[in-house]
Design a protein around this motif. Structure first.
Motif, PDB file in Angstrom:
ATOM      1  N   ILE A 169       2.826   4.309  -2.641  1.00 54.34           N
ATOM      2  CA  ILE A 169       2.636   3.087  -1.865  1.00 54.34           C
ATOM      3  C   ILE A 169       3.479   1.956  -2.457  1.00 54.34           C
ATOM      4  CG2 ILE A 169       0.950   1.312  -1.237  1.00 54.34           C
ATOM      5  CD1 ILE A 169      -1.121   3.635  -1.003  1.00 54.34           C
ATOM      6  N   GLY A 170       3.494   1.842  -3.774  1.00 53.84           N
ATOM      7  CA  GLY A 170       4.308   0.817  -4.433  1.00 53.84           C
ATOM      8  C   GLY A 170       5.793   0.992  -4.150  1.00 53.84           C
ATOM      9  N   ALA A 228       6.405  -3.796   8.462  1.00 57.56           N
ATOM     10  CA  ALA A 228       6.316  -3.170   7.135  1.00 57.56           C
ATOM     11  C   ALA A 228       4.859  -3.055   6.696  1.00 57.56           C
ATOM     12  CB  ALA A 228       7.116  -3.989   6.117  1.00 57.56           C
ATOM     13  N   ASP A 229       4.085  -4.111   6.928  1.00 54.73           N
ATOM     14  CA  ASP A 229       2.666  -4.085   6.551  1.00 54.73           C
ATOM     15  C   ASP A 229       1.914  -2.995   7.303  1.00 54.73           C
ATOM     16  OD1 ASP A 229       2.907  -6.126   4.698  1.00 54.73           O
ATOM     17  OD2 ASP A 229       2.222  -7.693   6.077  1.00 54.73           O
ATOM     18  N   GLN A 258      -5.249   8.134   1.664  1.00 56.35           N
ATOM     19  CA  GLN A 258      -6.664   8.013   1.332  1.00 56.35           C
ATOM     20  C   GLN A 258      -7.492   9.093   2.013  1.00 56.35           C
ATOM     21  OE1 GLN A 258      -7.308   3.917   2.405  1.00 56.35           O
ATOM     22  NE2 GLN A 258      -6.654   3.154   0.407  1.00 56.35           N
ATOM     23  N   ALA A 259      -7.114   9.472   3.224  1.00 51.08           N
ATOM     24  CA  ALA A 259      -7.828  10.543   3.926  1.00 51.08           C
ATOM     25  C   ALA A 259      -7.661  11.862   3.170  1.00 51.08           C
ATOM     26  CB  ALA A 259      -7.303  10.673   5.358  1.00 51.08           C
ATOM     27  N   GLU A 290       0.100   0.230   5.691  1.00 50.47           N
ATOM     28  CA  GLU A 290      -1.316   0.473   5.961  1.00 50.47           C
ATOM     29  C   GLU A 290      -1.531   1.894   6.488  1.00 50.47           C
ATOM     30  OE1 GLU A 290      -4.676  -1.318   8.950  1.00 50.47           O
ATOM     31  OE2 GLU A 290      -3.276  -2.756   8.057  1.00 50.47           O
ATOM     32  N   ALA A 291      -0.654   2.345   7.380  1.00 47.85           N
ATOM     33  CA  ALA A 291      -0.759   3.709   7.921  1.00 47.85           C
ATOM     34  C   ALA A 291      -0.573   4.742   6.808  1.00 47.85           C
ATOM     35  CB  ALA A 291       0.274   3.916   9.026  1.00 47.85           C
ATOM     36  N   LEU A 292       0.397   4.509   5.939  1.00 45.77           N
ATOM     37  CA  LEU A 292       0.631   5.433   4.818  1.00 45.77           C
ATOM     38  C   LEU A 292      -0.580   5.471   3.896  1.00 45.77           C
ATOM     39  CD1 LEU A 292       2.455   7.269   3.073  1.00 45.77           C
ATOM     40  CD2 LEU A 292       3.321   5.174   1.977  1.00 45.77           C
TER      41      LEU A 292
END
Length: 166
Positions: A99-100, A31-32, A43-44, A36-38
């Motif tokens: 993300i949340g 899940a982490d 962000q990109a 992180e990938a998402l």
């Protein structure tokens, strides 16, 4: 003379560290890494939008400084830049919400699984209460009351690594 009722049943209390258990669960690690990938992907996208905005804003400022735009055109371009800035801010807020939401979606089944294992261990071993020592409010506990190994076994996790003193 009436007597106050007394509790004759003894209460059995156990404790564990849920953060240590969660840290060792493959589901949590997965899940982490998905979160992180998402986050990196979003962000990109945000960074690209910001770079494009900065370039447009600089070009606008240069044109204003040179006086090459008519006042009406200058006002229109300024409004476009302000709108674009607002879109970036809105995207950043949406990004945090996404993300949340994903974090909740990924973590809740894991938390439910751990809570069920804790409840099962409590019932199977006659514990009245199990306290989470993660929060730092457990000031003292007899190691015999630590149910972490039982919960780890219930979840199919290996025994916790014991830190050796240096």
């Amino acid at each position: 003379m009436a007597q106050a009722p007394t509790a004759s049943a003894t209460q059995k209390i156990g404790y564990l560290n849920t953060q240590a258990i969660l840290a060792d669960m493959q589901e949590m690690k997965s899940a982490d890494s998905q979160l992180e990938a998402l986050a990196k992907q979003l962000q990109a996208k945000d960074s690209l939008a910001q770079v494009a905005f900065v370039a447009k804003a600089q070009a606008y400022q240069e044109d204003v400084k040179k006086g090459v735009m008519a006042p009406v055109k200058e006002q229109e371009e300024g409004k476009k830049l302000e709108d674009e800035k607002q879109k970036i801010v809105a995207f950043q807020q949406e990004m945090q919400q996404q993300i949340g939401k994903k974090q909740q979606e990924y973590y809740q089944p894991i938390f439910d699984k751990v809570n069920k294992a804790i409840a099962d261990v409590a019932k199977d071993n006659g514990f009245t209460y199990i306290i989470d020592a993660t929060k730092g409010s457990l000031l003292f506990a007899d190691e015999k009351l630590d149910v972490q190994a039982l919960v780890r076994t219930k979840l199919g996790l290996p025994a916790a690594k014991v830190a050796t003193p240096k």
